[in-house]
Design an enzyme around this catalytic site. Structure first.
Site, PDB file in Angstrom:
ATOM      1  N   HIS A  14       0.838  -1.200   0.000  1.00 38.65           N
ATOM      2  CA  HIS A  14       0.000   0.000   0.000  1.00 38.65           C
ATOM      3  C   HIS A  14       0.876   1.255   0.000  1.00 38.65           C
ATOM      4  CE1 HIS A  14      -2.935   2.767   2.276  1.00 38.65           C
ATOM      5  NE2 HIS A  14      -3.406   2.626   1.049  1.00 38.65           N
ATOM      6  N   HIS A  55      -0.639  11.279  -2.302  1.00 38.65           N
ATOM      7  CA  HIS A  55      -1.949  10.894  -1.774  1.00 38.65           C
ATOM      8  C   HIS A  55      -2.829  12.077  -1.372  1.00 38.65           C
ATOM      9  CE1 HIS A  55      -4.847   9.582   1.304  1.00 38.65           C
ATOM     10  NE2 HIS A  55      -4.896   8.449   0.625  1.00 38.65           N
TER      11      HIS A  55
HETATM   12  O1  G3P Z   1      -6.334   1.498  -3.062  1.00 36.56           O
HETATM   13  C1  G3P Z   1      -6.526   1.159  -1.733  1.00 36.56           C
HETATM   14  C2  G3P Z   1      -6.314   2.348  -0.828  1.00 36.56           C
HETATM   15  O2  G3P Z   1      -5.148   2.999  -1.223  1.00 36.56           O
HETATM   16  C3  G3P Z   1      -7.457   3.317  -0.847  1.00 36.56           C
HETATM   17  O3  G3P Z   1      -7.381   4.318   0.121  1.00 36.56           O
HETATM   18  O4  G3P Z   1      -6.834   6.551   0.979  1.00 36.56           O
HETATM   19  O5  G3P Z   1      -5.132   4.766   1.087  1.00 36.56           O
HETATM   20  O6  G3P Z   1      -5.741   5.808  -1.084  1.00 36.56           O
HETATM   21  P1  G3P Z   1      -6.212   5.389   0.262  1.00 36.56           P
HETATM   22 MG    MG Z   2      -4.547   4.652  -2.447  1.00 40.99          MG
END
Ligand code: G3P
Ligand code: MG
Length: 229
Positions: A14, A55
């Site tokens: 992630h 992000h």
């Molecule tokens: O793609 C899974 C996850 O990344 C979604 O949430 O906020 O971490 O981008 P976020």
């Molecule tokens: Mg994400």
């Protein structure tokens, strides 16, 4: 790996490996790859027409900059420290840092990302999945890049999800961990989709999700999950 491989349980880093390296940086992607992940997830936003891997809407949490990303120039963002001396990478740089055997999940996070992402990803010969919480944005991407697999993100379980999946001809649905019940996982599978879950940071939780039929998880700590499930 292949995006049509049904049997493999996917461990996806992630934001690279956000728990152990500065998120969404080349160091995070390289670390995830070194830990043997099946894929890496990253977030993209468009700044002055360029796709950056980033992000948040604001600069403070992950860099030494201040203010809103949309008020910044491409060059000013590139000068920032994104943690441990890392820079904010472009999508092109991130793709180059990840071996072409490793899946890259490009999350379209910001406005104006669908068309430039489609231009960049169209024709790439490597496993890619494009996702977004904004399902309209994903539809625009699909229109411009019909062969690349897409996956709507679901932070809530809504009645419209099957119709969205059908309209997008989605490869998968990526759901929040708190939504991952046996019934919902089965529903996603019945729509002909993979069901992936974010964000899962313990091997025990990943194993239980796998037993429910989940096809893969996103984790900040690939070191905890690689080989453990
Ligand atoms: O793609 C899974 C996850 O990344 C979604 O949430 O906020 O971490 O981008 P976020
Ligand atoms: Mg994400």
């Amino acid at each position: 790996m292949r995006t049509d491989d049904n049997a493999k349980f996917l461990v996806i880093g992630h934001r690279g490996a956000a728990g152990i390296r500065p998120e969404n940086t080349l160091a995070a992607f390289r670390k995830a790859v070194s830990l043997g992940v099946d894929g890496v997830e990253l977030d993209v936003q468009c700044v002055e027409g360029e796709l950056l891997v980033f992000h948040d809407d604001r600069l403070e949490r992950t860099t030494d900059g201040r203010g809103r990303l949309e008020d910044a120039t491409f060059e000013s963002v590139r000068r920032l420290d994104a943690g441990a001396g890392e820079r904010v990478p472009t999508l092109r740089e991130a793709l180059a840092a990840v071996p072409s055997s490793v899946l890259v999940n490009v999350e379209l996070k910001g406005r104006g990302t669908a068309v430039p992402a489609a231009r960049l990803l169209r024709g790439l010969r490597r496993p890619i999945v494009v996702s977004s919480f904004d399902h309209q944005r994903l539809a625009v991407f699909r229109e411009h890049c019909p062969r690349t697999p897409v996956a709507p993100l679901a932070g809530e379980w809504t009645a419209g999800l099957p119709a969205t999946v059908q309209a997008l001809r989605a490869w998968g649905v990526h759901i929040a961990a708190r939504l991952a019940t046996a019934a919902r996982v089965a529903a996603v599978k019945s729509w002909g989709c993979r069901c992936l879950v974010y964000t899962v940071n313990s091997a025990g939780r990943a194993r239980r999700l796998r037993a429910l039929g989940v096809d893969g998880v996103f984790t900040d700590f690939p070191d905890r999950l690689s080989g453990a499930c």
